[in-house]
Scaffold this active site. Structure first.
Site, PDB file in Angstrom:
ATOM      1  N   LYS A  44      -6.183  10.189   6.716  1.00  0.00           N
ATOM      2  CA  LYS A  44      -7.216   9.236   6.296  1.00  0.00           C
ATOM      3  C   LYS A  44      -8.253   9.067   7.410  1.00  0.00           C
ATOM      4  CE  LYS A  44      -4.131   6.924   3.097  1.00  0.00           C
ATOM      5  NZ  LYS A  44      -3.187   5.819   2.838  1.00  0.00           N
ATOM      6  N   GLN A  88      -0.719   0.424   5.392  1.00  0.00           N
ATOM      7  CA  GLN A  88       0.019   1.586   4.893  1.00  0.00           C
ATOM      8  C   GLN A  88       1.423   1.178   4.439  1.00  0.00           C
ATOM      9  OE1 GLN A  88      -1.255   4.784   4.617  1.00  0.00           O
ATOM     10  NE2 GLN A  88       0.674   5.378   3.659  1.00  0.00           N
ATOM     11  N   ASP A 111      -7.614  -0.508  -0.956  1.00  0.00           N
ATOM     12  CA  ASP A 111      -6.514   0.075  -1.737  1.00  0.00           C
ATOM     13  C   ASP A 111      -6.449  -0.543  -3.137  1.00  0.00           C
ATOM     14  OD1 ASP A 111      -5.260   2.153  -0.427  1.00  0.00           O
ATOM     15  OD2 ASP A 111      -3.925   0.855   0.730  1.00  0.00           O
TER      16      ASP A 111
END
Ligand code: NDP
Length: 272
Positions: A44, A88, A111
């Site tokens: 990422k 994460q 997200d």
């Protein structure tokens, strides 16, 4: 369906938008030392750097307590240089993901897991939708897969893939069935699908005879096996399906491209 090529084009588009915006910032938080998460986070950041997004990688020990994590999230929420924040997963067992996600500023939740963003998706007006489902929809659109009136079957009902992709397909006027571990006779459902999305985490769960001739099949699975990275769909399905995403090179690159897109979108929304 070539996710790698499409993701490259999207990244080029994102890079142009970042230039236009001046600066765009992404902060990631990784707790613990899960090797798979380490790879995902590094990818990422590489992708962010490539498109000119300024990204900061916050790494915390596996023993980090909820209050410390909440303090970092609060700091990033208040930081004007940060447009997007992602935590994460998976988090170590002593931390409650649902609690932490609620601490994120919804406008920075790239997200799309905050309840406010989930609610917008549920209401059919997504703003920041989860990256993997968004990437899947972009791929289906790119390959002009008809969705209105199509029978779509989603295997898996997780909050990060199965449920949101089912809502997006419903929003595109497909007739959607969601299957899961308690669904009897999975093949009965998958065999009727014009569009089949599989997000389970079991190598080769879907065999060719479970797929309708000519169907568009999206394989979300990423299973690390002794033979390398494998999807949830037997590659032999390609002979029967009209379209199939490869693993690797299908949904994976689209997820990262969609995350970058969400970050730019968050930056735009915060500035207008
Ligand atoms: P989860 O483990 O959260 O969910 C798996 C889902 O599959 C559950 O809903 C479960 O049902 C269902 N399931 C399990 N066994 C069966 C079965 N035999 N038949 C039908 N359904 C079953 O997984 P995720 O959604 O997080 O991820 C799924 C896969 O996608 C993984 O391989 C993951 O690595 C990959 N992934 C890939 C991404 C990418 O960018 N390419 C991004 C995210 C995930 P139940 O709810 O009943 O337990």
């Amino acid at each position: 369906m070539d996710g790698k090529a499409l993701a490259e084009r999207i990244r080029a588009e994102v890079a142009r938008e970042v230039k236009e915006l001046g600066t765009v910032g992404l902060a990631t938080i990784l707790v613990g030392d899960d090797p798979a998460s380490d790879i995902y986070i590094r990818r990422k950041h590489e992708a962010a750097k490539e498109v000119g997004i300024h990204s900061v990688d916050h790494r915390l020990s596996a023993e980090t307590q909820e209050d410390e994590l909440c303090a970092l999230i609060a700091e990033l929420n208040a930081d004007d240089g940060v447009d997007g924040i992602l935590v994460q997963s998976p988090l170590p067992k002593h931390l409650d993901e649902a609690v932490l996600v609620r601490r994120l500023e919804p406008a920075k939740d790239v997200d799309g897991f905050h309840p406010e963003n989930a609610a917008r998706l549920y209401q059919g007006e997504p703003v920041l939708a989860p990256a993997t489902p968004t990437g899947i929809m972009t791929l289906l659109e790119e390959y002009r897969v008809p969705l209105a009136g199509a029978r779509a079957v989603v295997v898996g009902r997780s909050l990060i893939v199965g449920k949101p992709v089912a809502l997006l397909l419903l929003g595109a006027d497909a007739t959607v069935t969601v299957c899961h571990s308690r669904t009897p006779d999975l093949a009965l459902h998958t065999g009727e699908a014009d569009v089949l999305v599989v997000a389970v985490g079991r190598p080769r769960l879907i065999s060719p005879e479970m797929v309708k001739e000519g169907a568009a099949v999206v394989d979300v699975g990423m299973n690390r096996t002794t033979d390398g990275l494998r999807g949830d769909v037997d590659p032999a399905v390609a002979e029967r399906a009209g379209l199939l995403t490869p693993v690797p090179g299908g949904v994976g690159p689209m997820t990262i491209a969609s995350l970058l897109r969400n970050t730019v979108k968050a930056a735009r929304l915060r500035r207008c």
